[in-house]
Design an enzyme around this catalytic site. Structure first.
Site, mmCIF file in Angstrom:
data_model
loop_
_atom_site.group_PDB
_atom_site.id
_atom_site.type_symbol
_atom_site.label_atom_id
_atom_site.label_comp_id
_atom_site.label_asym_id
_atom_site.label_seq_id
_atom_site.Cartn_x
_atom_site.Cartn_y
_atom_site.Cartn_z
ATOM 1 N N LYS A 176 -6.875 -4.848 -3.141
ATOM 2 C CA LYS A 176 -7.596 -5.463 -2.030
ATOM 3 C C LYS A 176 -8.635 -4.512 -1.458
ATOM 4 C CE LYS A 176 -4.191 -4.063 1.387
ATOM 5 N NZ LYS A 176 -4.980 -3.000 1.993
ATOM 6 N N CYS B 215 -2.081 -2.619 7.691
ATOM 7 C CA CYS B 215 -2.022 -3.579 6.588
ATOM 8 C C CYS B 215 -0.706 -4.344 6.511
ATOM 9 C CB CYS B 215 -2.332 -2.873 5.276
ATOM 10 S SG CYS B 215 -4.080 -2.395 5.190
ATOM 11 N N ASP C 243 0.786 -1.246 0.000
ATOM 12 C CA ASP C 243 0.000 0.000 0.000
ATOM 13 C C ASP C 243 0.813 1.290 0.000
ATOM 14 O OD1 ASP C 243 -1.846 -1.988 0.225
ATOM 15 O OD2 ASP C 243 -2.832 -1.263 2.018
HETATM 16 C C1 VGL Z 1 -4.758 0.847 5.629
HETATM 17 C C2 VGL Z 1 -6.159 1.996 7.015
HETATM 18 C C3 VGL Z 1 -7.213 1.775 6.156
HETATM 19 C C4 VGL Z 1 -3.368 0.354 5.335
HETATM 20 C C5 VGL Z 1 -5.789 0.616 4.741
HETATM 21 O O1 VGL Z 1 -3.024 0.131 4.152
HETATM 22 O O2 VGL Z 1 -2.606 0.193 6.295
HETATM 23 N N1 VGL Z 1 -4.942 1.528 6.747
HETATM 24 N N2 VGL Z 1 -7.017 1.095 5.026
#
Ligand code: VGL
Ligand code: ZN
Length: 187
Positions: free
Chosen positions: A102, A141, A16
């Site tokens: 995802k 994540c 991410d």
């Molecule tokens: C994430 C908060 C909400 C991440 C994803 O990638 O860590 N954090 N969605």
């Protein structure tokens, strides 16, 4: 200081590294953008060793259940096809890196890059035995991805210098939790 040893039976999972999780983004994590040069160097090391490179992205529909206006815990972030959902512009992803999207369902969140993506079976099919995990966010994540990789039977190395948490005081607790699960923490 242990370093990940990359070979053809390993993969680097870059979690991410998207604009919304970096400075100026909707869910900015302090120090997020500063990880990019180190992650790029790690991608190069992985490629030199013959490892697979996998990049996950948080890829939510508009009105996703995790957004605060839907009763979820997060501000609107990483909405599909918006600039905030794009990978950081300096992230040097090779053309043959595997992209994994995802948390694409309206009604459920997914923190791990393995959750609902088929990634574990794919990696096994490619002969992968150990994965190194880096990216954002350490306490969300990245942690979920490392733990699920472990449950799926992969050896796991957390690249601790290449991840940052949403909550600045979460680093030590995260490292301990992952070590307790059998994950190697590389500083
Ligand atoms: C994430 C908060 C909400 C991440 C994803 O990638 O860590 N954090 N969605
Ligand atoms: Zn999200």
């Amino acid at each position: 200081m242990t370093r990940m040893e990359y070979g053809p039976d390993t993969a680097l999972l870059v979690v991410d590294m998207q604009n919304d999780f970096c400075e100026g983004g909707a869910l900015a994590i302090p120090g997020g953008a500063a990880l990019v040069p180190g992650i790029n160097a790690e991608i190069e090391a992985a490629r030199r060793g013959g490892a697979l490179v996998v990049a996950s992205r948080d890829w939510h529909p508009i009105d996703h259940a995790s957004f605060d206006h839907r009763g979820g815990p997060w501000p609107v972030h990483c909405v599909q096809d918006t600039p905030g959902a794009a990978f950081h512009p300096q992230l040097a992803l090779p053309g043959d890196a595997i992209r994994v999207s995802k948390a694409t369902a309206f009604d459920i969140d997914a923190y791990s890059a393995f959750d609902g993506t088929g990634l574990a079976g794919y990696l096994r099919g490619r002969g992968v035995k150990r994965v190194a995990v880096c990216g954002l966010a350490m306490d969300v994540c990245v942690k979920a991805t490392a733990l699920e990789a472990c449950r799926e039977g992969f050896g796991v190395t957390l690249l601790a210098r290449l991840t940052e948490p949403v909550e600045s005081d979460a680093r030590q607790g995260c490292q301990r939790e992952l070590q307790d699960a059998g994950i190697e923490v590389s500083q």
